[in-house]
Design an enzyme around this catalytic site. Sequence first.
Site, mmCIF file in Angstrom:
data_model
loop_
_atom_site.group_PDB
_atom_site.id
_atom_site.type_symbol
_atom_site.label_atom_id
_atom_site.label_comp_id
_atom_site.label_asym_id
_atom_site.label_seq_id
_atom_site.Cartn_x
_atom_site.Cartn_y
_atom_site.Cartn_z
ATOM 1 N N GLU A 192 10.171 0.861 10.265
ATOM 2 C CA GLU A 192 11.172 1.927 10.060
ATOM 3 C C GLU A 192 10.461 3.227 10.366
ATOM 4 O O GLU A 192 9.604 3.660 9.593
ATOM 5 C CB GLU A 192 11.654 1.962 8.605
ATOM 6 C CG GLU A 192 12.414 0.747 8.149
ATOM 7 C CD GLU A 192 13.743 0.575 8.838
ATOM 8 O OE1 GLU A 192 14.221 1.524 9.502
ATOM 9 O OE2 GLU A 192 14.297 -0.528 8.717
ATOM 10 N N CYS A 230 13.555 10.574 7.026
ATOM 11 C CA CYS A 230 13.528 10.035 8.394
ATOM 12 C C CYS A 230 14.888 10.234 9.052
ATOM 13 O O CYS A 230 14.985 10.337 10.263
ATOM 14 C CB CYS A 230 13.100 8.581 8.390
ATOM 15 S SG CYS A 230 13.968 7.604 7.175
ATOM 16 N N LYS A 244 0.840 -1.197 0.000
ATOM 17 C CA LYS A 244 0.000 0.000 0.000
ATOM 18 C C LYS A 244 0.876 1.248 0.000
ATOM 19 O O LYS A 244 1.517 1.574 0.996
ATOM 20 C CB LYS A 244 -0.931 0.055 1.226
ATOM 21 C CG LYS A 244 -1.998 1.144 1.014
ATOM 22 C CD LYS A 244 -2.583 1.715 2.281
ATOM 23 C CE LYS A 244 -1.772 2.815 2.892
ATOM 24 N NZ LYS A 244 -1.688 4.066 2.136
ATOM 25 N N GLY A 247 7.103 4.757 8.220
ATOM 26 C CA GLY A 247 6.317 5.973 8.401
ATOM 27 C C GLY A 247 6.537 6.534 9.794
ATOM 28 O O GLY A 247 7.616 6.378 10.369
ATOM 29 N N GLY A 271 3.288 3.688 13.546
ATOM 30 C CA GLY A 271 3.996 2.430 13.835
ATOM 31 C C GLY A 271 3.405 1.721 15.043
ATOM 32 O O GLY A 271 3.253 0.489 15.049
ATOM 33 N N GLU A 274 9.795 15.175 15.716
ATOM 34 C CA GLU A 274 10.184 15.104 14.307
ATOM 35 C C GLU A 274 9.341 16.106 13.513
ATOM 36 O O GLU A 274 8.119 15.979 13.449
ATOM 37 C CB GLU A 274 9.952 13.681 13.783
ATOM 38 C CG GLU A 274 10.365 13.522 12.332
ATOM 39 C CD GLU A 274 10.210 12.091 11.818
ATOM 40 O OE1 GLU A 274 9.134 11.510 11.991
ATOM 41 O OE2 GLU A 274 11.182 11.577 11.220
#
Length: 498
Positions: free
Chosen positions: A271, A305, A196, A249, A254, A402
């Site tokens: 990740e 990331c 996806k 993501g 997550g 982030e």
Amino acid sequence: MATTLAPPQLDKNVTDFLSKPRKMLLGGKWVEAASGKTFETYNPATGEVLARVAAGDREDIDRAVKAARRAFEEGPWPEMLPAERSRLLYKLADLIDQHREEFAELETLDNGKPVFFSRIVDVPTAIETFRYFSGWATKIEGNTVPISMPGAKYFAYTLREPVGVVGQIIPWNFPLIMASWKLAPALAAGCTVVLKPAEQTPLTALRLGELVMEAGFPDGVVNIIPGFGETAGAALAAHPDVDKIAFTGSTEVGKLIVDAARGNLKKVSLELGGKSPNIVFPDADLDAAIPGSAAAIFFNQGQCCTAGSRLFVHKSIFDKVVDGVAQATKTFHIGPGIDPTTNLGPLVSKEQQDRVCGYLESGAREGAKAVVGGHKIAGGGYFVEPTVLVDVKPQMKVVREEIFGPVVTAIPFSTPEEVATFANDSIYGLAAAVWTRDISKAHRTAAKLRAGTVWINCYNVFDSALPFGGYKQSGWGRESGHAVLELYTEVKSVCAQI
Ligand code: NAP
Ligand code: MG
């Protein structure tokens, strides 16, 4: 913002691809969503609609998982020799190679990133990923194992078998690279896949799906279901017949994946986000460290990331380095990514632009000072000024969270011990970098940093052979290299009395 050039002529295949609504790849066929619903994907440089795409949901995911299950258990795929899987992967790489320019333009139009980088980073990385894992298909081995049980003789060995039907959910920051990082090792290991892509950037994954079929992968081995995270993504993560879910993501999503996976205890690899420290020691080669630190944060508009979003600079050179990074932003050519001279494009979406600007406002409220930047860029498209923040405190949101945009916080330090403590003061542990001419200090600091990757006198150097992944809340498992094959295989012990 400079927009000096007229938009260049697009590759004809790109205009053709965008001219039709895009369907999903399910069981080897291109089909509409079961609901008949579609969604729009936008060009972030203008905000205009690029294409309509089938909106996959629970029912489509279920059909795709069934197709992947059939392909895993029946037909040519489970019988295929490793060398044949290897050749298919290599052929897929060659096909992408033949369509390089088309992929570069499509990626840029959908994501916003400069086509300059799509051409030299995104597309070549995808090609090399398939070539590298093509090689692994014939090299996945077990062991023979000595058995010490008294009384009889035994012959024991291990097999590495594909984990089964794999669900893969990917983000929008490197859509084609993420699709290749996910598909290539899973296919090398003999798994079948339901992928996806992110709602913001489904196009290159769908074009890749066409080449997967052209390369000759059997029906149902690769299924590509575009759609939204809350519907298609959640259904895939929770599906009881998916053996493993691989996610890239945000850390927030997550954790939802982990919750969704508990129903059938499917294997999970993650990740996730980062807030990576980039450390400049006083003995660094500043001619390399300054542009390197600018690239560490501003590459891909900061939507990495691994972005070097916390810049730690020794107090004796703090002003010089901060000024150098700020000056570097003045040389950027900011504009639509499709302009070949652009090196800083728009963010992926209005939502991401608003989110980043929210952080800029929060930083200003809490007392951070922008040496350069600090605002969005008015006009069409989702542009944000490259921003360097100083006078930041450890507890500020701009330091802790982030941002995923072109925003770096610069913080002075005194000693190597102090900066290691500062650097590790984060829930994340994805990457870090150290700039110094003292090799002992470089390696001692690398050992102290709690991060899955440490770069020394460089930044954002990736290789198919080099494991990549996160400590702490940056993830579970390692992608790339032979490490990733562990994510897509099960170990079977076979023990015979002889
Ligand atoms: P995200 O929500 O984590 O998206 C990543 C993928 O997960 C997308 O395919 C998304 O689908 C899907 N998804 C979303 N909710 C889901 C759910 N409940 N179940 C299953 N799948 C789900 O990231 P985002 O919303 O695009 O961006 C938000 C923030 O995440 C960014 O600002 C950034 O901080 C961070 N981020 C980090 C990375 C990274 O590589 N570390 C990458 C992207 C974003 P849809 O896109 O279709 O909703
Ligand atoms: Mg989302």
